[in-house]
Design an enzyme around this catalytic site. Structure first.
Site, mmCIF file in Angstrom:
data_model
loop_
_atom_site.group_PDB
_atom_site.id
_atom_site.type_symbol
_atom_site.label_atom_id
_atom_site.label_comp_id
_atom_site.label_asym_id
_atom_site.label_seq_id
_atom_site.Cartn_x
_atom_site.Cartn_y
_atom_site.Cartn_z
ATOM 1 N N THR A 1 60.610 134.539 75.657
ATOM 2 C CA THR A 1 61.420 134.461 76.867
ATOM 3 C C THR A 1 61.154 133.189 77.656
ATOM 4 O O THR A 1 62.066 132.633 78.280
ATOM 5 C CB THR A 1 61.151 135.684 77.767
ATOM 6 O OG1 THR A 1 61.499 136.867 77.046
ATOM 7 C CG2 THR A 1 61.952 135.625 79.050
ATOM 8 N N TYR B 1 69.477 137.879 77.855
ATOM 9 C CA TYR B 1 69.377 136.457 77.527
ATOM 10 C C TYR B 1 69.027 136.317 76.049
ATOM 11 O O TYR B 1 68.748 137.305 75.353
ATOM 12 C CB TYR B 1 68.292 135.780 78.376
ATOM 13 C CG TYR B 1 66.954 136.468 78.269
ATOM 14 C CD1 TYR B 1 66.053 136.128 77.257
ATOM 15 C CD2 TYR B 1 66.590 137.476 79.157
ATOM 16 C CE1 TYR B 1 64.844 136.777 77.138
ATOM 17 C CE2 TYR B 1 65.380 138.132 79.044
ATOM 18 C CZ TYR B 1 64.501 137.784 78.033
ATOM 19 O OH TYR B 1 63.314 138.431 77.921
ATOM 20 N N SER C 1 59.003 137.269 69.962
ATOM 21 C CA SER C 1 57.686 137.718 69.503
ATOM 22 C C SER C 1 57.708 139.053 68.770
ATOM 23 O O SER C 1 56.769 139.364 68.030
ATOM 24 C CB SER C 1 56.707 137.780 70.670
ATOM 25 O OG SER C 1 57.009 138.836 71.561
ATOM 26 N N THR D 1 56.630 137.945 75.249
ATOM 27 C CA THR D 1 55.724 138.933 75.846
ATOM 28 C C THR D 1 55.586 140.227 75.043
ATOM 29 O O THR D 1 54.617 140.955 75.229
ATOM 30 C CB THR D 1 56.184 139.281 77.270
ATOM 31 O OG1 THR D 1 57.525 139.772 77.237
ATOM 32 C CG2 THR D 1 56.108 138.065 78.174
ATOM 33 N N ASP D 2 56.530 140.516 74.148
ATOM 34 C CA ASP D 2 56.497 141.803 73.461
ATOM 35 C C ASP D 2 55.233 142.008 72.638
ATOM 36 O O ASP D 2 54.682 143.118 72.597
ATOM 37 C CB ASP D 2 57.726 141.976 72.574
ATOM 38 C CG ASP D 2 58.970 142.370 73.357
ATOM 39 O OD1 ASP D 2 58.861 142.518 74.592
ATOM 40 O OD2 ASP D 2 60.038 142.529 72.750
ATOM 41 N N LYS E 1 51.086 144.638 77.890
ATOM 42 C CA LYS E 1 52.361 144.671 78.590
ATOM 43 C C LYS E 1 52.669 146.126 78.933
ATOM 44 O O LYS E 1 52.855 146.964 78.058
ATOM 45 C CB LYS E 1 53.465 144.087 77.707
ATOM 46 C CG LYS E 1 54.822 143.998 78.388
ATOM 47 C CD LYS E 1 55.847 143.339 77.469
ATOM 48 C CE LYS E 1 57.209 143.219 78.156
ATOM 49 N NZ LYS E 1 58.207 142.529 77.297
ATOM 50 N N GLU F 1 37.940 166.546 70.210
ATOM 51 C CA GLU F 1 39.254 166.902 69.664
ATOM 52 C C GLU F 1 39.216 167.068 68.145
ATOM 53 O O GLU F 1 39.809 167.980 67.593
ATOM 54 C CB GLU F 1 40.338 165.874 70.038
ATOM 55 C CG GLU F 1 40.591 165.716 71.525
ATOM 56 C CD GLU F 1 41.222 166.940 72.152
ATOM 57 O OE1 GLU F 1 41.758 167.792 71.410
ATOM 58 O OE2 GLU F 1 41.172 167.054 73.388
#
Length: 357
Positions: A40, A54, A87, A120-121, A193, A314
């Site tokens: 981006t 975009y 990305s 950023t992904d 993120k 667990e």
């Protein structure tokens, strides 16, 4: 000597001194290499009103640098276009290519810091991969933006200036790979993120390391986990990364995805479990079977950071010979598992590594 000749000599000498002073001032500035990969921060929208709609990876590295003239006051910046992709399309091969280039640059005497522009992904995954595999104390800073440069209130230019400021700062040395976004400095190990629209998208469960405010870095804590110069991994010794896949846990879960990934060649599966990395009763038999076949099983949690998966809670991890991801989210657990398996780690070694890194 005539007065005219004397004036010419004085003028020539003054020009030479001025040039020498200019060259000296330039060489005194930190030298930062900007490696561009797309994303981006290199994106463009149809209009200034488009902040979320975009096309990523459109602006080349030379234009990124030219778009922030303030960089020249901070450092000597030169750029390289490594990739030009969004990305989410990053592959293991992209990670290896980028990592080897970063490592090579870090060895150069004429490089004081490295900045990587990134979508950023998957920015957090690349930052963590470099944290584990690049052995240098020089600052490596990964940066992106949540809005393209064409948008109103675009965040990329300030993010980039702050990233170069951080990479050029001697106080950033030895802190591992850093992520600079929204005025905050995060460790590449912790940051993720957590928001997909707003500019304050990146958060660390244990808080940022510091901030960049008006061209100055402020530090509040240091990374506690092993990284870079203290890492047992080395990008130069990694020829390929093994296939490691993530399966998301949920209500009404089945074993279909786990078996499918195993059939396609996975060497490990990261289980993104509910709560404390919980595994549903209908999935446990399949995971035990796959572990018996040699696949590593890593229990992580799909919940937002701020806690960690507790071993033998667990599930009886000791009995099943499973590994817990501690506080790493599933995507970072995948990165660490790949790097560890590339070095031949068994389950006991893998668990030690998760606690150390």
């Amino acid at each position: 000597m005539s007065l005219k000749s004397l004036l010419i000599q004085l003028s020539t000498g003054l020009v030479a001194l001025t040039l020498a002073a200019t060259v000296s001032a330039q060489t005194a500035k930190p030298q930062v290499v900007l490696l561009a990969t797309g994303g981006t921060i290199a994106g463009a929208g149809a209009s200034a009103a488009n902040s979320a709609t975009y096309q990523a990876a459109k602006v080349p590295v030379d234009k990124l640098i030219a778009g922030v003239p303030e960089l020249s006051a901070v450092a000597q910046v030169r750029g390289e276009q490594v990739f030009q992709i969004a990305s989410e399309s990053f592959t293991n091969e992209h990670l290896l290519t980028l990592g080897k280039r970063v490592a090579a640059l870090a060895k150069q005497a004429d490089v004081d810091g490295i900045v990587i522009t990134h979508g950023t992904d998957t920015l957090e995954e690349t930052a963590y991969f470099l944290t584990l595999t690049v052995r240098t104390d020089k600052p490596i800073v990964v940066v992106g933006s949540m809005r393209p440069s064409t948008a109103l209130s675009a965040d990329g230019t300030l993010n980039l200036l702050n990233a170069v400021t951080t990479a050029a700062d001697k106080s950033s040395r030895g802190k591992g790979v850093l992520v600079v976004m929204n005025d905050e400095i995060h460790t590449g190990r912790d940051v993720s993120k957590s928001i997909n629209i707003r500019t304050e998208a990146f958060k660390s469960p244990w808080g940022p390391l510091g901030m960049v405010v008006e061209g100055k870095t402020y530090w509040f804590r240091a990374p506690a986990k092993r990284h870079t110069t203290e890492s047992e991994f080395d990008i130069e010794q990694i020829g390929a990364l093994p296939q490691v896949d993530i399966v998301y846990g949920s209500g009404n879960a089945s074993d279909t995805a786990y078996r499918a990934f195993a059939a396609k060649g996975a060497k490990a599966i990261v289980h993104a479990g509910t709560g404390n990395g919980s595994v549903s009763g209908q999935v446990v038999p399949a995971l035990r079977e796959l572990r018996a076949q040699g696949l590593q099983i890593v229990r992580s949690a799909r919940v937002v950071g701020g806690g960690f998966v507790l071993r033998n809670a667990e599930q009886p991890d000791d009995q099943y010979d499973w590994v817990v991801a501690h506080d790493l989210n599933p995507q970072k657990a995948r990165i660490l598992t790949m790097v560890a398996l590339a070095k031949g780690a068994d389950s006991k070694t893998l668990q030690r590594i998760f606690m150390a890194y």
